[in-house]
Design a protein around this motif. Structure first.
Motif, short mmCIF file in Angstrom:
data_model
loop_
_atom_site.label_atom_id
_atom_site.label_comp_id
_atom_site.label_asym_id
_atom_site.label_seq_id
_atom_site.Cartn_x
_atom_site.Cartn_y
_atom_site.Cartn_z
N MET A 1 0.91 -1.11 0.07
CA MET A 1 -0.15 -0.14 -0.14
C MET A 1 0.87 1.11 0.05
O MET A 1 1.86 1.30 0.75
CB MET A 1 -0.82 -0.05 1.26
N ILE A 4 -1.03 6.90 0.68
CA ILE A 4 -2.18 7.18 1.66
C ILE A 4 -1.96 8.88 1.96
O ILE A 4 -1.21 9.38 2.16
CB ILE A 4 -2.29 6.21 2.82
N GLU A 52 2.78 3.87 3.16
CA GLU A 52 1.79 2.91 3.77
C GLU A 52 2.54 2.78 5.13
O GLU A 52 1.92 2.41 6.18
CB GLU A 52 1.79 1.69 2.87
N LYS A 56 0.27 1.83 8.66
CA LYS A 56 0.67 0.57 9.15
C LYS A 56 1.19 0.57 10.82
O LYS A 56 0.52 0.25 11.67
CB LYS A 56 1.83 -0.09 8.30
N LEU A 116 -5.83 6.07 -2.13
CA LEU A 116 -5.29 4.57 -2.37
C LEU A 116 -6.40 3.87 -3.18
O LEU A 116 -7.77 3.65 -2.52
CB LEU A 116 -5.23 3.82 -1.05
N GLY A 117 -6.34 3.32 -4.27
CA GLY A 117 -7.16 2.61 -5.18
C GLY A 117 -8.30 3.32 -5.78
O GLY A 117 -8.38 4.57 -5.72
N TYR A 135 -7.97 -1.73 -4.19
CA TYR A 135 -6.86 -1.19 -3.65
C TYR A 135 -5.46 -1.21 -4.35
O TYR A 135 -4.50 -0.59 -4.14
CB TYR A 135 -6.39 -1.65 -2.15
N GLN A 137 -3.18 -3.15 -4.57
CA GLN A 137 -2.18 -3.83 -3.73
C GLN A 137 -2.63 -4.37 -2.40
O GLN A 137 -3.42 -4.07 -2.04
CB GLN A 137 -0.97 -3.06 -3.52
N TYR A 139 -3.75 -4.79 1.12
CA TYR A 139 -4.05 -3.39 2.38
C TYR A 139 -4.13 -4.18 3.66
O TYR A 139 -4.19 -5.34 3.79
CB TYR A 139 -5.36 -2.87 1.81
N VAL A 143 -7.49 -0.75 7.43
CA VAL A 143 -7.82 0.11 6.04
C VAL A 143 -9.25 -0.27 5.82
O VAL A 143 -10.23 0.75 5.86
CB VAL A 143 -6.81 0.06 5.03
N TYR A 144 -9.49 -1.46 5.60
CA TYR A 144 -10.94 -1.74 5.00
C TYR A 144 -11.85 -1.58 6.25
O TYR A 144 -13.01 -1.56 5.97
CB TYR A 144 -10.80 -3.10 4.17
#
Length: 182
Positions: A1, A4, A52, A56, A116-117, A135, A137, A139, A143-144
């Motif tokens: 990711m 962002i 990312e 993270k 992102l995405g 996304y 890539q 993820y 995030v989701y």
């Protein structure tokens, strides 16, 4: 990711500050596991892209310090974010009770607000939509989960009642779900 937007980071910091106080936010920054913490010593720009690994590290620290084995979760964080961003960026859809208009607008604004995405939506019938987020890539679950919470609460704030999110497909790159409301 990668890529962002700063807004994603800022909403997490705003959440911590509002729920736990400014002093706890300062302590939180010290606990984030990053080699270079200079990001916390300069203004975060809402539309600037950040790596990312920062998100993270921030999400892992949030999980460890605030969410471990208790509410709220990242889904609830998404609800909180919606409560704060909807009035700033999407007030017209709240005032008009227009969940579909909101979803169409978030699809257009995604590159600016999230970065992102891509997101697409298919109309399956009245108040019933298939939404796909690619996304591009792998993820993070945080995030989701926060994004689902954001969309769920945003539709509710726009007048949708009994909002339901039903998973369809989920792999390391794609999240697809049906969203239905009354």
């Amino acid at each position: 990711m990668s890529g962002i937007k700063g807004l994603v980071l800022l909403t997490r910091f705003d959440f911590i500050e509002e729920k736990y106080g400014r002093e706890r936010l300062k302590l939180f920054w010290e606990q984030v596991d990053l080699k270079d913490k200079s990001i916390f010593h300069q203004p975060i720009v809402i539309s600037k892209e950040y790596p990312e690994l920062i998100l993270k590290a921030v999400d892992e620290a949030i999980e460890k310090q605030f969410f471990k084995d208790k509410e709220p979760s990242f889904r609830r964080l998404g609800h909180w974010i919606a409560g704060h961003l909807m009035l700033r960026y999407f007030q017209i859809y709240v005032d008009e009770h227009n969940p579909v208009g909101f979803l169409q607008q978030i699809i257009r604004m995604r590159p600016t607000l999230i970065g992102l995405g891509t997101m697409n939506m298919v109309d399956l019938g009245p108040n019933n939509y298939l939404i796909k987020i690619d996304y591009g890539q792998p993820y993070l679950p945080s995030v989701y989960e926060s994004e689902l919470g954001f969309l769920e609460e945003s539709v509710r704030l726009c007048g949708g009642r009994n909002v339901q999110v039903i998973p369809e497909e989920k792999n390391e790159f794609i999240l697809e779900f049906r969203m239905h409301w009354e």
